[in-house]
Design a protein around this motif. Structure first.
Motif, PDB file in Angstrom:
ATOM      1  N   GLU A 171       0.820  -1.211   0.000  1.00  0.00           N
ATOM      2  CA  GLU A 171       0.000   0.000   0.000  1.00  0.00           C
ATOM      3  C   GLU A 171       0.855   1.262   0.000  1.00  0.00           C
ATOM      4  O   GLU A 171       0.561   2.227  -0.714  1.00  0.00           O
ATOM      5  N   LEU A 172       1.934   1.262   0.779  1.00  0.00           N
ATOM      6  CA  LEU A 172       2.740   2.471   0.919  1.00  0.00           C
ATOM      7  C   LEU A 172       3.701   2.669  -0.248  1.00  0.00           C
ATOM      8  O   LEU A 172       4.220   3.776  -0.439  1.00  0.00           O
ATOM      9  N   ARG A 173       3.947   1.634  -1.031  1.00  0.00           N
ATOM     10  CA  ARG A 173       4.737   1.822  -2.251  1.00  0.00           C
ATOM     11  C   ARG A 173       4.035   2.780  -3.211  1.00  0.00           C
ATOM     12  O   ARG A 173       4.684   3.391  -4.072  1.00  0.00           O
ATOM     13  N   GLU A 174       2.728   2.911  -3.077  1.00  0.00           N
ATOM     14  CA  GLU A 174       1.982   3.848  -3.914  1.00  0.00           C
ATOM     15  C   GLU A 174       2.152   5.289  -3.444  1.00  0.00           C
ATOM     16  O   GLU A 174       1.854   6.229  -4.191  1.00  0.00           O
ATOM     17  N   GLU A 175       2.633   5.476  -2.213  1.00  0.00           N
ATOM     18  CA  GLU A 175       2.800   6.815  -1.652  1.00  0.00           C
ATOM     19  C   GLU A 175       4.246   7.304  -1.754  1.00  0.00           C
ATOM     20  O   GLU A 175       4.485   8.512  -1.827  1.00  0.00           O
ATOM     21  N   ALA A 176       5.202   6.392  -1.739  1.00  0.00           N
ATOM     22  CA  ALA A 176       6.623   6.738  -1.764  1.00  0.00           C
ATOM     23  C   ALA A 176       7.225   6.371  -3.119  1.00  0.00           C
ATOM     24  O   ALA A 176       6.706   5.515  -3.842  1.00  0.00           O
ATOM     25  N   ASP A 177       8.333   7.014  -3.450  1.00  0.00           N
ATOM     26  CA  ASP A 177       9.057   6.627  -4.663  1.00  0.00           C
ATOM     27  C   ASP A 177       9.801   5.314  -4.456  1.00  0.00           C
ATOM     28  O   ASP A 177       9.954   4.523  -5.385  1.00  0.00           O
ATOM     29  N   ASP A 178      10.264   5.102  -3.236  1.00  0.00           N
ATOM     30  CA  ASP A 178      10.963   3.865  -2.879  1.00  0.00           C
ATOM     31  C   ASP A 178      10.613   3.493  -1.449  1.00  0.00           C
ATOM     32  O   ASP A 178      10.365   4.373  -0.616  1.00  0.00           O
ATOM     33  N   LEU A 179      10.612   2.204  -1.169  1.00  0.00           N
ATOM     34  CA  LEU A 179      10.348   1.716   0.179  1.00  0.00           C
ATOM     35  C   LEU A 179      11.349   0.626   0.525  1.00  0.00           C
ATOM     36  O   LEU A 179      11.570  -0.294  -0.258  1.00  0.00           O
ATOM     37  N   ILE A 180      11.962   0.781   1.697  1.00  0.00           N
ATOM     38  CA  ILE A 180      12.841  -0.252   2.243  1.00  0.00           C
ATOM     39  C   ILE A 180      12.204  -0.767   3.517  1.00  0.00           C
ATOM     40  O   ILE A 180      11.955  -0.009   4.454  1.00  0.00           O
ATOM     41  N   CYS A 181      11.911  -2.055   3.556  1.00  0.00           N
ATOM     42  CA  CYS A 181      11.428  -2.718   4.763  1.00  0.00           C
ATOM     43  C   CYS A 181      12.205  -4.015   4.900  1.00  0.00           C
ATOM     44  O   CYS A 181      12.061  -4.917   4.061  1.00  0.00           O
ATOM     45  N   LEU A 182      13.042  -4.110   5.919  1.00  0.00           N
ATOM     46  CA  LEU A 182      13.961  -5.235   6.036  1.00  0.00           C
ATOM     47  C   LEU A 182      13.259  -6.553   6.276  1.00  0.00           C
ATOM     48  O   LEU A 182      13.685  -7.591   5.790  1.00  0.00           O
TER      49      LEU A 182
END
Length: 217
Positions: A171-182
């Motif tokens: 869901e949050l990949r649609e809000e950010a340009d990139d997402l890092i979640c380990l």
């Protein structure tokens, strides 16, 4: 347990972000922590990258009677961001939560003044902005933060967290340009279960960390 504490989580995230920096994928970077839990995590990232750090105060709007469960959030003077599906399930609408929003807006202003004092908010326009929290349960506070920052036209908007569920990450990949979640466990009962030490971060710890970074943003 995956992380000893929030500092350890920040060091692990920093490894990934240092790879991006080495590849030239980050420029004019500022790290923004969601206080209070995101502050120790963000400090480790900012130190590793050698970039400035600040805070972005966001307040959760809780479910009536169960305030620890987020159903909405506010950032700055922006309108509240709500989980519309959850509102419908609970038979609520925004007017039912108006007093909660007003109360949290006052607390947001109090904390922003406490943490920042007379220091201006960081410049966001055209910068690489890394938003950091210690983990995402519902993701609603991160969503409010990202939408608030997007209005300021960053060059690149990155969300970096140690742990969240695959659904929240998608869901949050649609809000950010990139997402890092380990770590993205299929079942995330609580963020705290991913830490050996998950003691609450105090206002004094936030202030001490900001003073120790003492970079102009």
């Amino acid at each position: 347990m995956r992380f000893d504490d929030r500092r350890h989580a920040g060091q692990e995230l920093a490894v990934r972000l240092l790879e991006w920096a080495a590849a030239g994928d980050l420029a004019d970077v500022v790290v923004l922590a969601l206080p209070r839990g995101g502050v120790p995590v963000a400090a480790e990232i900012a130190r590793a990258l050698g970039v400035p750090m600040d805070v972005l105060v966001v307040r959760k709007i809780g479910v009536p009677g169960t305030p620890e469960v987020g159903i909405g959030a506010i950032a700055g003077e922006d309108p509240p961001v709500f989980d519309r599906g959850a509102l419908g399930t609970l038979g609520l609408d925004e007017t039912d939560l108006a007093s909660d929003v007003a109360r949290e807006r006052l607390e947001l202003h109090r904390r922003d003044e406490l943490y920042r004092g007379r220091r201006p908010a960081p410049r966001i326009h055209d910068r690489s902005v890394i938003v950091v929290d210690d983990g995402l349960a519902t993701g609603i506070t991160a969503r409010a933060a990202l939408r608030h920052l997007r209005r300021q036209e960053p060059g690149r908007l990155i969300l970096a967290v140690p742990v969240c569920s695959p659904r929240i990450a998608a869901e949050l990949r649609e809000e950010a340009d990139d997402l890092i979640c380990l770590h993205q466990p299929s079942v995330l009962r609580s963020v705290g279960e991913w830490y050996a030490d998950f003691e609450q971060v105090s206002d004094s710890e936030v202030l001490d960390t900001l003073r120790s970074m003492s970079s102009t943003v």
